[in-house]
Design a protein around this motif. Structure first.
Motif, PDB file in Angstrom:
ATOM      1  N   LYS A 208       0.831  -1.208   0.000  1.00 11.15           N
ATOM      2  CA  LYS A 208       0.000   0.000   0.000  1.00 11.15           C
ATOM      3  C   LYS A 208       0.869   1.263   0.000  1.00 11.15           C
ATOM      4  CE  LYS A 208      -2.122  -1.247   3.810  1.00 11.15           C
ATOM      5  NZ  LYS A 208      -1.529  -2.587   3.977  1.00 11.15           N
ATOM      6  N   SER A 209       1.795   1.306   0.965  1.00  3.79           N
ATOM      7  CA  SER A 209       2.630   2.512   1.080  1.00  3.79           C
ATOM      8  C   SER A 209       3.576   2.643  -0.108  1.00  3.79           C
ATOM      9  CB  SER A 209       3.425   2.485   2.382  1.00  3.79           C
ATOM     10  OG  SER A 209       2.546   2.389   3.482  1.00  3.79           O
ATOM     11  N   ASN A 214       5.144   5.729  -4.724  1.00  3.18           N
ATOM     12  CA  ASN A 214       5.437   5.782  -6.159  1.00  3.18           C
ATOM     13  C   ASN A 214       4.522   6.758  -6.877  1.00  3.18           C
ATOM     14  OD1 ASN A 214       7.427   3.908  -5.798  1.00  3.18           O
ATOM     15  ND2 ASN A 214       6.236   2.172  -6.585  1.00  3.18           N
ATOM     16  N   LEU A 215       3.242   6.774  -6.498  1.00  3.70           N
ATOM     17  CA  LEU A 215       2.296   7.681  -7.152  1.00  3.70           C
ATOM     18  C   LEU A 215       2.591   9.134  -6.804  1.00  3.70           C
ATOM     19  CD1 LEU A 215      -1.092   5.778  -6.628  1.00  3.70           C
ATOM     20  CD2 LEU A 215       0.091   6.125  -8.806  1.00  3.70           C
ATOM     21  N   SER A 216       3.016   9.366  -5.562  1.00  2.07           N
ATOM     22  CA  SER A 216       3.238  10.746  -5.127  1.00  2.07           C
ATOM     23  C   SER A 216       4.622  11.234  -5.543  1.00  2.07           C
ATOM     24  CB  SER A 216       3.081  10.864  -3.616  1.00  2.07           C
ATOM     25  OG  SER A 216       4.224  10.347  -2.981  1.00  2.07           O
ATOM     26  N   GLY A 217       5.492  10.325  -5.913  1.00  2.79           N
ATOM     27  CA  GLY A 217       6.816  10.726  -6.363  1.00  2.79           C
ATOM     28  C   GLY A 217       7.771  11.046  -5.241  1.00  2.79           C
ATOM     29  N   ASN A 218       7.332  10.919  -4.003  1.00  2.00           N
ATOM     30  CA  ASN A 218       8.305  11.025  -2.916  1.00  2.00           C
ATOM     31  C   ASN A 218       7.959  10.076  -1.788  1.00  2.00           C
ATOM     32  OD1 ASN A 218       6.364  12.429  -1.293  1.00  2.00           O
ATOM     33  ND2 ASN A 218       6.883  14.267  -2.451  1.00  2.00           N
ATOM     34  N   ASN A 219       8.885   9.895  -0.884  1.00  2.00           N
ATOM     35  CA  ASN A 219       8.688   8.884   0.146  1.00  2.00           C
ATOM     36  C   ASN A 219       7.974   9.438   1.380  1.00  2.00           C
ATOM     37  OD1 ASN A 219       9.817   6.835  -1.338  1.00  2.00           O
ATOM     38  ND2 ASN A 219      11.871   7.232  -0.561  1.00  2.00           N
ATOM     39  N   GLU A 246       0.115  15.048  -6.937  1.00  2.00           N
ATOM     40  CA  GLU A 246       0.300  16.182  -7.829  1.00  2.00           C
ATOM     41  C   GLU A 246      -0.909  16.397  -8.737  1.00  2.00           C
ATOM     42  OE1 GLU A 246       3.801  16.726 -10.661  1.00  2.00           O
ATOM     43  OE2 GLU A 246       4.623  16.693  -8.622  1.00  2.00           O
ATOM     44  N   ASN A 247      -1.541  15.319  -9.151  1.00  2.00           N
ATOM     45  CA  ASN A 247      -2.709  15.465 -10.038  1.00  2.00           C
ATOM     46  C   ASN A 247      -3.978  15.859  -9.278  1.00  2.00           C
ATOM     47  OD1 ASN A 247      -3.901  13.208  -8.879  1.00  2.00           O
ATOM     48  ND2 ASN A 247      -4.309  12.196 -10.817  1.00  2.00           N
ATOM     49  N   LEU A 251      -5.065  10.738  -1.220  1.00  2.00           N
ATOM     50  CA  LEU A 251      -4.913   9.335  -0.845  1.00  2.00           C
ATOM     51  C   LEU A 251      -4.751   9.181   0.662  1.00  2.00           C
ATOM     52  CD1 LEU A 251      -4.758   8.536  -3.769  1.00  2.00           C
ATOM     53  CD2 LEU A 251      -2.528   7.511  -3.372  1.00  2.00           C
ATOM     54  N   ILE A 252      -5.406   8.172   1.224  1.00  2.00           N
ATOM     55  CA  ILE A 252      -5.218   7.905   2.652  1.00  2.00           C
ATOM     56  C   ILE A 252      -4.605   6.522   2.819  1.00  2.00           C
ATOM     57  CG2 ILE A 252      -6.350   7.571   4.891  1.00  2.00           C
ATOM     58  CD1 ILE A 252      -8.412   9.621   4.079  1.00  2.00           C
TER      59      ILE A 252
END
Ligand SMILES: Nc1nc2c(ncn2[C@@H]2O[C@H](COP(=O)(O)OP(=O)(O)OP(=O)(O)O)[C@@H](O)[C@H]2O)c(=O)[nH]1
Ligand SMILES: [Mg+2]
Ligand SMILES: [Zn+2]
Length: 355
Positions: A208-209, A214-219, A246-247, A251-252
């Motif tokens: 999940k994380s 990956n979707l958010s582009g940062n950890n 970014e889009n 997300l939770i």
């Protein structure tokens, strides 16, 4: 940041005006750590606590703020705030609290979609998927199934899994993905819309994380290698947290769940086991339990292979649990009522005797 970017909707603004909450600021709970909350407003993040009034009038866990909630608050200093009111929720994902039968745990609120994530390894379990679906369907949250770690198996095996799934689960989008190769990512991204809130549900270690990072582009979220055999029960993510992509999608992330106890499945149950419920219209008795009755259309459909046998067994299991849960809650309510009466009388005595 504008409130709309956090998912604020028109009906919430209407409520705020109607309730004379205009002197308060509005924010959204983005994290929770044991009754301390992080709230995001247009100004930034605040560490917040609830007023005594919320605490003392709360009848149960649902009356406390949860991640995803919109709240009316007063800010003090540059980073502290007091939460006065929880704005009405349009959805609430909850389950039975682990180890506390009859109590519920709120997972998140104001959710539009849930990504139910299962890894294709030993985590894969259709019975559990049906439980997650029941929770989503009874919460007015649209479910999307994500099968992760497909890099670990061959393509023909993926197709086999999908075929098995399609026998029991219909009308739900299923996306096979790999967080390693990023296969399936385009499909996930296409589902994520600006201003909509998505909750990640699933067992510990399914990715999940990793998907969120990956979707958010940062950890934003910590992930870890967990040894399935030696570290069973160890959770990497320990709290819920809301993150804005970014889009514009919201997300939770959640800690992994071991048990998926159905807390309130009223019509979610009927949507999940749609075929069974439809067929049950033809049972001879209205209160048919579909277990032994003569003239039971469901038993007949199972015998004919029209209803999948495993799905039927899972239905009976959840139904039994649900009935047990409901009677426990009823029992608890009765006790609470008796207790409330006692407190009331006690207070009356106190006033009379001016202690
Ligand atoms: N091979 C493979 N490994 C993956 C994939 N996704 C995640 N992993 C690995 O699985 C482990 C757990 O990933 P996390 O993202 O921390 O899992 P989680 O679902 O957030 O776990 P909790 O926070 O405990 O609920 C990490 O070592 C990841 O690298 C995948 O698609 N393929
Ligand atoms: Mg995690
Ligand atoms: Zn029946």
């Amino acid at each position: 940041m504008k409130l709309e970017e956090l998912g604020y909707k028109e009906n919430l603004e209407k409520f705020r005006v109607e309730q004379n909450l205009e002197s308060f600021e509005i924010g959204r709970i983005i994290a929770e750590h044991k009754e301390r909350y992080i709230v995001r407003t247009t100004e930034g993040n605040y560490e917040a606590e609830i007023t005594g009034n919320i605490r003392f009038t709360a009848k149960g866990r649902e009356d406390f703020p949860a991640v995803g909630d919109w709240v009316a608050l007063t800010t003090y200093d540059f980073d502290f705030a007091l939460i006065h009111k929880i704005l009405p929720r349009f959805s609430i994902i909850k389950r039975q609290a682990v180890g506390k039968f009859g109590e519920i745990q709120v997972i998140a609120t104001n959710i539009d979609f849930a990504f139910i994530i299962q890894a294709i390894d030993r985590d894969f379990n259709i019975n559990r998927l049906e439980r997650y679906l029941t929770i989503c369907n009874s919460s007015h949250v649209k479910p999307i199934i994500v099968l992760s770690k497909i890099d670990l198996i061959e393509e023909f095996q993926i197709n086999e899994l999908l075929k098995n799934l399609s026998i029991r689960i219909k009308n739900v989008t299923i996306i096979p993905i790999s967080n390693e190769t990023k296969a399936g990512y385009e499909k996930v991204k296409m589902i994520i819309e600006k201003g909509k809130t998505y909750c990640l549900l699933g067992s510990s270690g399914v990715g999940k994380s990793t998907l969120l990072n990956n979707l958010s582009g940062n950890n934003c979220m910590k992930t870890d290698k967990i040894s399935q055999s030696t570290n069973k029960g160890r959770h990497i993510t320990t709290h819920r947290e809301l993150i804005i992509l970014e889009n514009g999608g919201i997300l939770i992330d959640n800690p992994g769940m071991k048990e998926v106890g159905i807390a309130d499945a009223s019509n979610g149950f009927e949507i999940t086991f749609d075929l069974l419920f439809q067929i049950s219209q033809n049972c001879k008795f209205k209160d048919c339990t579909h277990t032994f009755e003569t003239g039971c259309a469901v038993i007949e459909a199972v015998e004919q292979g029209e209803i999948n046998k495993e799905s039927y067994d899972n239905y009976l299991k959840i139904e039994k649990e649900k009935a047990h849960y409901e009677s426990t809650v009823l029992e608890k309510r009765k006790k609470d009522k008796a207790f409330g009466k006692m407190v009331k009388n006690y207070k009356k005595d106190m006033r009379k005797n001016k202690y």
